[in-house]
Write a protein that holds these residues in place. Sequence first.
Motif, PDB file in Angstrom:
ATOM      1  N   SER A   1       0.872  -1.112   0.019  1.00 29.15           N
ATOM      2  CA  SER A   1       0.102   0.139  -0.048  1.00 29.15           C
ATOM      3  C   SER A   1       0.952   1.064   0.005  1.00 29.15           C
ATOM      4  N   ARG A   2       0.272   2.218  -0.438  1.00 30.28           N
ATOM      5  CA  ARG A   2       0.820   3.722  -0.414  1.00 30.28           C
ATOM      6  C   ARG A   2      -0.193   4.500   0.282  1.00 30.28           C
ATOM      7  N   ARG A   3       0.316   5.374   1.148  1.00 27.43           N
ATOM      8  CA  ARG A   3      -0.713   6.190   1.876  1.00 27.43           C
ATOM      9  C   ARG A   3      -0.804   7.518   1.212  1.00 27.43           C
ATOM     10  N   VAL A   4      -1.889   7.954   1.162  1.00 25.69           N
ATOM     11  CA  VAL A   4      -2.298   9.315   0.607  1.00 25.69           C
ATOM     12  C   VAL A   4      -2.751  10.265   1.646  1.00 25.69           C
ATOM     13  N   GLN A   5      -2.134  11.422   2.073  1.00 26.09           N
ATOM     14  CA  GLN A   5      -2.658  12.209   2.954  1.00 26.09           C
ATOM     15  C   GLN A   5      -4.122  12.803   2.658  1.00 26.09           C
ATOM     16  N   LYS A   6      -5.035  12.672   3.440  1.00 23.72           N
ATOM     17  CA  LYS A   6      -6.437  13.117   3.229  1.00 23.72           C
ATOM     18  C   LYS A   6      -6.667  14.470   4.141  1.00 23.72           C
TER      19      LYS A   6
ATOM     20  N   TYR B   1      -6.270  14.895  -3.463  1.00 22.74           N
ATOM     21  CA  TYR B   1      -5.039  14.629  -2.678  1.00 22.74           C
ATOM     22  C   TYR B   1      -4.042  13.567  -3.524  1.00 22.74           C
ATOM     23  N   ASN B   2      -2.691  14.072  -3.239  1.00 19.63           N
ATOM     24  CA  ASN B   2      -1.579  13.338  -4.015  1.00 19.63           C
ATOM     25  C   ASN B   2      -0.487  13.306  -3.324  1.00 19.63           C
ATOM     26  N   GLN B   3      -0.306  13.741  -2.209  1.00 18.10           N
ATOM     27  CA  GLN B   3       0.906  13.529  -1.444  1.00 18.10           C
ATOM     28  C   GLN B   3       0.897  11.997  -0.770  1.00 18.10           C
ATOM     29  N   THR B   4       1.938  11.378  -1.335  1.00  9.75           N
ATOM     30  CA  THR B   4       1.970   9.915  -1.238  1.00  9.75           C
ATOM     31  C   THR B   4       3.175   9.370  -0.365  1.00  9.75           C
TER      32      THR B   4
ATOM     33  N   PHE C   1       5.617   8.472   8.547  1.00  7.92           N
ATOM     34  CA  PHE C   1       5.701   7.882   7.077  1.00  7.92           C
ATOM     35  C   PHE C   1       6.780   8.792   6.074  1.00  7.92           C
ATOM     36  N   LYS C   2       7.518   9.797   6.454  1.00  5.33           N
ATOM     37  CA  LYS C   2       8.140  10.663   5.624  1.00  5.33           C
ATOM     38  C   LYS C   2       8.968   9.989   4.825  1.00  5.33           C
ATOM     39  N   PRO C   3       9.385  10.093   3.593  1.00 10.46           N
ATOM     40  CA  PRO C   3       9.367  11.314   2.956  1.00 10.46           C
ATOM     41  C   PRO C   3       7.913  10.963   2.103  1.00 10.46           C
ATOM     42  N   TYR C   4       7.272  11.910   1.346  1.00 10.42           N
ATOM     43  CA  TYR C   4       6.253  12.207   0.534  1.00 10.42           C
ATOM     44  C   TYR C   4       6.537  12.512  -0.832  1.00 10.42           C
ATOM     45  N   THR C   5       5.769  12.256  -1.816  1.00  9.02           N
ATOM     46  CA  THR C   5       6.029  12.163  -3.328  1.00  9.02           C
ATOM     47  C   THR C   5       4.570  12.848  -3.994  1.00  9.02           C
ATOM     48  N   THR C   6       4.611  13.525  -4.826  1.00  8.84           N
ATOM     49  CA  THR C   6       3.307  13.613  -5.711  1.00  8.84           C
ATOM     50  C   THR C   6       3.100  12.394  -6.781  1.00  8.84           C
ATOM     51  N   THR C   7       2.006  11.839  -6.554  1.00 10.11           N
ATOM     52  CA  THR C   7       1.586  10.601  -7.276  1.00 10.11           C
ATOM     53  C   THR C   7      -0.057  11.060  -7.854  1.00 10.11           C
TER      54      THR C   7
END
Length: 468
Positions: free
Chosen positions: A310-315, A338-341, A404-410
């Motif tokens: 899984s990949r969590r996306v910030q809501k 929401y796209n910060q993943t 859960f850092k780091p985050y990327t835009t997906t």
Amino acid sequence: GFLVGLKKDTSHLDVIPTLIHYDPHLDYENLSLPLCHIEHWNNKTTTSFPFYDLYKYFAERKVTGSEGLSDGQLRLLTAFLYEEYIVITHTAQNPQGVGKVAYCHYYDCNRNELPGTRFESFVFPMTAVHCPRRAGVKYVSLSFENSDPPKEEPIPLLNRIFECKINLKKFFSNTVSHLDPPHEIGVCVGQIYAEEKKWLEIIEYVEHHKLMGATMFYFTILEMDEYSKRTIEDYQRLGEIEATFVNTEYEKINWLFHMIQVHECFFRSKFHSKWVIGIDIDERLVMTQMPLMSYLKLQSPDICEINFGSRRVQKLYDDPEKYISTNQTRSSLSFYKYNQTTTHRWGAFKSIFKPAKVHAIHFHWTVQQHEGCRIKTAKRQEGYIRHYRTTDSSSLAGSWVSIFKPYTTTQMDPEFSKQLEERVIKRVEYLYKLHPVFCETIDQKIRKHFPHDLHCVNSTLVNTFENK
């Protein structure tokens, strides 16, 4: 109907008192009961159920009994009729109850218990009891004591015996075709509870997985507001959802009730869907190389479970409580907003599995499979679970954002997202875009007779307001 006209004077009519007499010797509850017809598929009796000894072994070791709530009251949910046995699900979610003695009770079409049919069984898994079949049974019940009668009212059987899909080549070669479930892909939806409105999330969830090939969704609902419930009822009308509404004796629902949902959906999907995706309402399965249906057809027949990371996306925000406009709905869609993943993770993997090849499950994965079954892990390049996880610090494990850092835009595939957007908007507008009743469309006689009860509006006033 009604009459609009003069009221006739009936004061001169004689009033004759009427007395209704009851015969105290008649049994009114059982008066003129119909004869019970036994259908061909229901004319079967078995002495036990498959894997009795194995399930007894699992039950003695408390398999599926590590989480739950003690002192749960026995309340029946659903009774599933399979080819060789019956499973009754209930809400007595006691982790110490796995292996507890339970009695199966059988009833005819008039809800009369069939003499000599009672069977001593046991609880396995946590919220279910297996029972043998009895010919002509239409209703069943459970008890934890061999009492007469049981405390719980009998519930009807849900037929899960399906006809063969005839393969013409096999038919002409005198080869018997195998039984196929009605659905190739179903979805076990994680339990619905808590106060947040889920109407938009449910529609987005269902339409996303319909695009992936799912044709049946199994909802287990412990708490839901009436506004969101409208989505469930409409998908039920279309035959795309089966929903179990759970009534418990508890004042507050929490995530530990998850096991009721897990087992209810497991038995509801068994022999009904070949593959089942087990994910929560805030999760979406995403395939990145080929469509899900094509991917599953490439799997070896002995594969009965496929695990996805899984990949969590910030809501960041709750969904809107009610529909306001189509523009509001578009701006609220999770897959756009929401796209910060996070990176790909295996700590909370989810599964696609074959319920007919599994003995027991736990949360979102299987724990006991049939002999010969193999479990596979999907490569991260093949697909993953996109988890729109709330950042609210008061939620379950709400401190995950800083861990859960780091985050990327997906983002999801643009063509897929466009199709999904169109489907969601169409369904939302159908269900929630309300239109006034114009007074001019109602018969003048009715308007005159009910001047204050029609709640209609003047179309000219509406047009004037919209122009302003």
